[in-house]
Design an enzyme around this catalytic site. Structure first.
Site, PDB file in Angstrom:
ATOM      1  N   HIS A 161       0.955 -16.759  -1.462  1.00  0.00           N
ATOM      2  CA  HIS A 161       0.502 -16.681  -0.557  1.00  0.00           C
ATOM      3  C   HIS A 161      -1.070 -16.683  -0.261  1.00  0.00           C
ATOM      4  O   HIS A 161      -1.880 -16.803   0.724  1.00  0.00           O
ATOM      5  CB  HIS A 161       0.623 -15.307   0.173  1.00  0.00           C
ATOM      6  CG  HIS A 161       0.006 -13.939  -0.213  1.00  0.00           C
ATOM      7  ND1 HIS A 161       0.377 -13.110  -1.186  1.00  0.00           N
ATOM      8  CD2 HIS A 161      -1.298 -13.454  -0.067  1.00  0.00           C
ATOM      9  CE1 HIS A 161      -0.385 -12.286  -1.590  1.00  0.00           C
ATOM     10  NE2 HIS A 161      -1.435 -12.436  -0.580  1.00  0.00           N
ATOM     11  N   SER A 205      -5.168  -9.817  -3.941  1.00  0.00           N
ATOM     12  CA  SER A 205      -3.990 -10.786  -4.110  1.00  0.00           C
ATOM     13  C   SER A 205      -3.957 -11.765  -5.110  1.00  0.00           C
ATOM     14  O   SER A 205      -5.059 -12.273  -5.217  1.00  0.00           O
ATOM     15  CB  SER A 205      -3.771 -11.286  -2.775  1.00  0.00           C
ATOM     16  OG  SER A 205      -3.354 -10.269  -1.717  1.00  0.00           O
ATOM     17  N   ASP A 211       6.615 -15.014  -4.675  1.00  0.00           N
ATOM     18  CA  ASP A 211       5.052 -14.923  -4.177  1.00  0.00           C
ATOM     19  C   ASP A 211       4.189 -15.365  -5.626  1.00  0.00           C
ATOM     20  O   ASP A 211       3.513 -14.415  -6.062  1.00  0.00           O
ATOM     21  CB  ASP A 211       4.732 -13.673  -3.650  1.00  0.00           C
ATOM     22  CG  ASP A 211       3.285 -13.800  -3.018  1.00  0.00           C
ATOM     23  OD1 ASP A 211       2.773 -14.923  -2.877  1.00  0.00           O
ATOM     24  OD2 ASP A 211       2.728 -12.654  -2.707  1.00  0.00           O
TER      25      ASP A 211
END
Length: 903
Positions: free
Chosen positions: A98, A246, A149
């Site tokens: 992402h 992230s 992911d």
């Protein structure tokens, strides 16, 4: 007067193989009766360890060398750092899929490594910022869900590998057994907080997906199927990863030798509001190993599965990694190793042996070894030898030599069908002695938190080898109590009765790089006590030699009774020693064999030692100073020489100084006629008229010697020549077998004791002798009687059974035993400098001794004086340093000395 001899004799009556009559004087029996005797059985003195300095190198901040900040360049050339990543190849970053675009669907274009504060130029000395030229998301990733992911980002070129910028290794094992993991990033410091400028790290605990599902149910539209096996949860009550983290790493630091190696376990994926005690979700890297490698290959990289093997990756950048804090010293910006905290040593114990068996295809047994605890005894696990169809037939020493196995004895209570972790111990008796000394077994009590040492094996990575290869190394761990021993579930479930006293638990704090120190079943668990290395136990089960999680061994002390029953000869009874408290001095007494006697002082009974020597019953009257003396044995003719022998220590105390080194008792023996005088043998003065020497030397010339030079060892000016009255060769002397190689010379006149010449004391203990003895040898010019050299070499007693095994013969005569040459100070120095193999093989030193050389023990009287006891007389033997020598036991000839020398 009972004196020193009686004190030693009191110790004899315990009939242990080893006795200690005071703090400094160890005694060894002639026959073995205990297994707790190794320290004196193989007595040796070696040079102390030398700690060598280590080189230094600059200290850099290397903890985050693999972490990358991923950014989006604005029109004003400023950068928004919104994600993190991990450098896994020199031009590839692993991150979250992402992170492949921002909220405006714009991909990142830059990555920065080697920078802790990404918004300051104060720490930019080692920073590297490169363009991102390609982004490869996992093919199953969808922006509409959180599954798969994970993505790779290719850089414009390879980074410059440096202490502060280097790829991480990948944890490709599905099992994550680490209680703590480390996450890091430049994300927000909490809910509704700003993003941090400085890289922050948090410690998180992994949480099972089952537990984590309560936080992340299937109702979430981005997690429609709930948590999948390629996802991993981790959290903490206070700390968490936040937005901006992230794609960043969830890693663990694994240890190898000196350094900590980062292994990427997970990639930060998503979570709920950060910092509110809700675990975060990470992508499990182990599920994507093949995809990562295949992707790298498609982009022209020479990546293979082998290059991502833990040890291969570890070694690739090992020199750049950070030191574990407790093994380094930092001084003025330079790092050096703290050798006192060393975890590993490449020098494994040479008393570990490999086991070979008729069938070589049994892979389980390749991880088994044994420990040499006696010259012809190997200790191992029962499971390593229990298979009757493929029991070991040989052991292989570290130098490659093999010894055949004579017998395998498994503990009778071992039952592999019930649980293999109880009574899992076995003894292998060898057909011959190993050419190396074993190390001692420790039979003491448990000592939690004490340092112990283990031998493990490190894998040698080879890409195209079907058979793994290893080298051995030593490591240190700490003994743990049963309460401290938190075993991994796969082991605790097999201990049906839990941990027992026979179990020895141990561990060390860091987890290891897989393969850097694998456990060897049956390998020794060692401890250092008072400068001696002991075998405390043998390895039973556990991973990585107890690093990261406890492992367990078999404690030898718990099996001491069984080992004694297996290793000792038939125990000797001490029932012939009897104390009658109702008898007093002068009372009539008797023996079970009908011999009648009178209770008198021990020194006044010449038959006392004779009965003890013949292992006949001995009775004490009331106390150990009064003995039941057979009436027929009281012989007034022996009283004078008996008294002289027994009073030796006190009689000549005023003559004893720290300057004596055997010369005060040494006599030169010569041949004199009308033409010439020469000296060819020497003897030891044992009374004012008696000299003991070897029969073989006196008989060499075909005629008996007739003169003795007294007091001329250190200076001819103090010497005088005394005629010899009589030479008595022992009546059982056998020149072929060199048995009873002893003779007595009786001088014509009495020697007047002075400091330069007086009689030595005789060792009269028939069952034990001191461990630390010295062979005294003076090499004379036999014509002019000038000393050329003098030797004072260490000699140590041996069990009769050990001697017979080494020399492949038997000694039927109780007067004959063996001794083992010790290590001289010069040899000790060379031994320390890695000449052990040459020394043990006897190829470095040869020691040839003359028959009749006295072997003595010094007993300290005070700081400046000592008494010297003549314990043995050298008879014959090889010149090789590692072969036992045959000697005559002086104590066994005491009665004969009295017969020859009685006045």
């Amino acid at each position: 007067m009972f004196g020193q001899w009686s004190v030693i004799l009191f110790c004899v009556f315990t009939f242990a193989s080893v006795i200690k009559c005071d703090e400094n004087d160890w005694m060894l029996s002639y026959e073995r009766s205990t297994i707790d005797d190794c320290k004196v059985r193989f007595y040796k003195q070696l040079a102390p360890s030398i700690v060598l300095p280590s080189g230094g190198q600059p200290a850099y901040l290397r903890e985050f060398a693999h972490i990358a900040a991923i950014g989006w360049t604005n029109e004003d050339q400023s950068v928004r750092w919104l994600c993190g990543g991990s450098l896994i190849w020199e031009n590839f970053i692993l991150t979250a899929a992402h992170c492949a675009s921002d909220d405006d669907n714009v991909p990142p274009d830059v990555a920065r490594m080697g920078d802790i504060n990404i918004y300051s130029d104060e720490d930019d000395e080692f920073a590297q910022q490169l363009r991102i030229v390609d982004i490869i998301r996992h093919p199953m990733h969808r922006f509409s869900s959180t599954y798969y992911d994970i993505a790779l980002m290719k850089l414009e070129r390879n980074v410059t590998v440096h202490d502060t910028v280097a790829p991480t290794c990948l944890w490709l094992d599905d099992e994550i057994r680490f209680p703590e993991l480390l996450a890091a990033g430049w994300g927000r410091t909490g809910f509704a907080e700003d993003q941090t400028n400085v890289l922050l790290k948090v410690q998180l605990a992994p949480i099972t997906n089952g537990e984590c599902s309560s936080y992340y149910g299937k109702g979430n539209r981005m997690l429609r199927n709930g948590l999948m096996d390629h996802q991993l949860c981790a959290g903490d009550e206070e700390m968490d990863t936040c937005p901006g983290d992230s794609g960043g790493p969830l890693h663990v630091k694994l240890f190898k030798e000196w350094k900590l190696i980062p292994f990427l376990v997970g990639v930060t994926s998503f979570g709920k509001a950060c910092g509110v005690s809700t675990p975060g979700v990470y992508v499990r890297v182990s599920k994507f190993g093949d995809w990562i490698i295949e992707t790298l290959q498609r982009h022209g990289e020479m990546a293979t599965r082998f290059k991502f093997e833990p040890l291969v990756c570890t070694d690739r950048y090992y020199n750049l990694r950070e030191y574990k804090e407790d093994v380094k010293i930092v001084w003025d910006g330079q790092e050096s190793m703290d050798w006192s905290n060393k975890y590993f040593s490449s020098s494994a114990s040479n008393y570990i042996v490999n086991l070979t068996r008729p069938f070589s295809d049994q892979s389980h047994y390749r991880n088994c070894c044994g420990t040499l605890i006696e010259p012809s005894v190997v200790l191992t696990l029962a499971e390593c030898v229990a298979n009757k169809g493929s029991r070991p037939t040989q052991v292989v020493l570290q130098d490659g030599n093999t010894i055949d196995v004579a017998e395998i004895i498994i503990h009778p209570l071992y039952d592999s069908s019930f649980s293999p972790y109880y009574n899992n111990i076995a003894v292998m008796k060898l057909k011959s002695f190993a050419p190396i000394e074993p190390y001692c077994a420790w039979y003491g009590h448990a000592n939690p938190n004490q340092t112990t040492f283990l031998t493990g094996q490190q894998l040698i990575p080879e890409e195209h080898s079907s058979e793994p290869h290893y080298f051995r190394l030593m490591t240190r761990v700490w003994e743990r109590s049963s309460d401290q021993c938190r075993l991994a579930p796969q082991y605790s479930g097999l201990l049906l009765n839990g941990l027992q006293d026979e179990h020895l638990c141990f561990e060390n704090q860091p987890f290891l790089v897989p393969g850097s120190c694998d456990t060897i079943l049956g390998s020794p668990i060692e401890k250092d006590k008072d400068g001696y290395i002991y075998i405390h136990g043998i390895n039973l089960f556990g991973r990585d030699n107890g690093f990261g999680e406890p492992a367990v061994g078999v404690r030898l002390s718990a099996h001491k009774a069984w080992l004694a029953s297996v290793l000792l000869p038939h125990s000797k009874s001490d029932t012939f020693v009897y104390i009658d408290p109702d008898l007093e001095l002068g009372d009539k007494c008797g023996y079970a064999d009908g011999t009648r006697g009178t209770c008198i002082a021990e020194p006044d009974c010449p038959a006392f030692r004779s009965r003890l020597q013949q292992r006949q019953q001995i009775t004490f009257c009331s106390n150990r100073n009064i003995v039941c003396c057979p009436n027929k044995a009281i012989d007034p003719r022996k009283m004078a020489i008996e008294k002289e022998f027994n009073e030796c220590e006190e009689r000549y105390r005023h003559l004893r100084t720290d300057r004596q080194n055997g010369s005060s008792h040494t006599i030169q023996i010569g041949w004199q006629d009308s033409v010439s005088t020469s000296y060819g043998c020497y003897g030891y003065l044992i009374s004012t008229r008696g000299v003991v020497s070897s029969a073989s030397c006196l008989l060499e010339r075909g005629r008996m010697p007739n003169i003795a030079r007294i007091g001329g060892i250190d200076s001819l000016d103090n010497s005088r020549v005394v005629p010899i009255d009589k030479v008595t060769i022992h009546p059982k002397y056998n020149p072929t077998k060199q048995q009873h190689n002893i003779a007595i010379l009786k001088l014509e006149s009495v020697v007047e004791p002075t400091e330069s010449v007086f009689p030595t004391c005789l060792w009269q203990n028939l069952t034990h002798s001191p461990v630390e003895q010295r062979l005294v040898e003076f090499n004379f010019n036999i014509i002019v009687t000038i000393i050329a050299t003098k030797r004072y070499d260490p000699m140590h007693p041996m069990y009769k059974s050990d001697c017979e095994a080494l020399l492949n013969g038997t000694f039927d005569e109780p007067e004959t035993i063996c001794m083992n040459p010790g290590i001289t100070p010069y040899e000790s120095l060379l031994y320390h400098y890695d000449l052990q193999i040459q020394y043990r093989s006897g190829s470095v030193f040869k020691r040839c001794y003359k028959a009749g050389s006295p072997i003595v023990w010094k007993k300290a009287l005070n700081d400046t004086a000592y008494v010297e006891y003549l314990v043995h007389l050298y008879s014959h033997g090889s010149c090789e340093s590692n072969i036992p020598r045959v000697v005559a036991r002086v104590a066994a000839y005491i009665e004969w000395f009295k017969e020859v020398l009685q006045y």
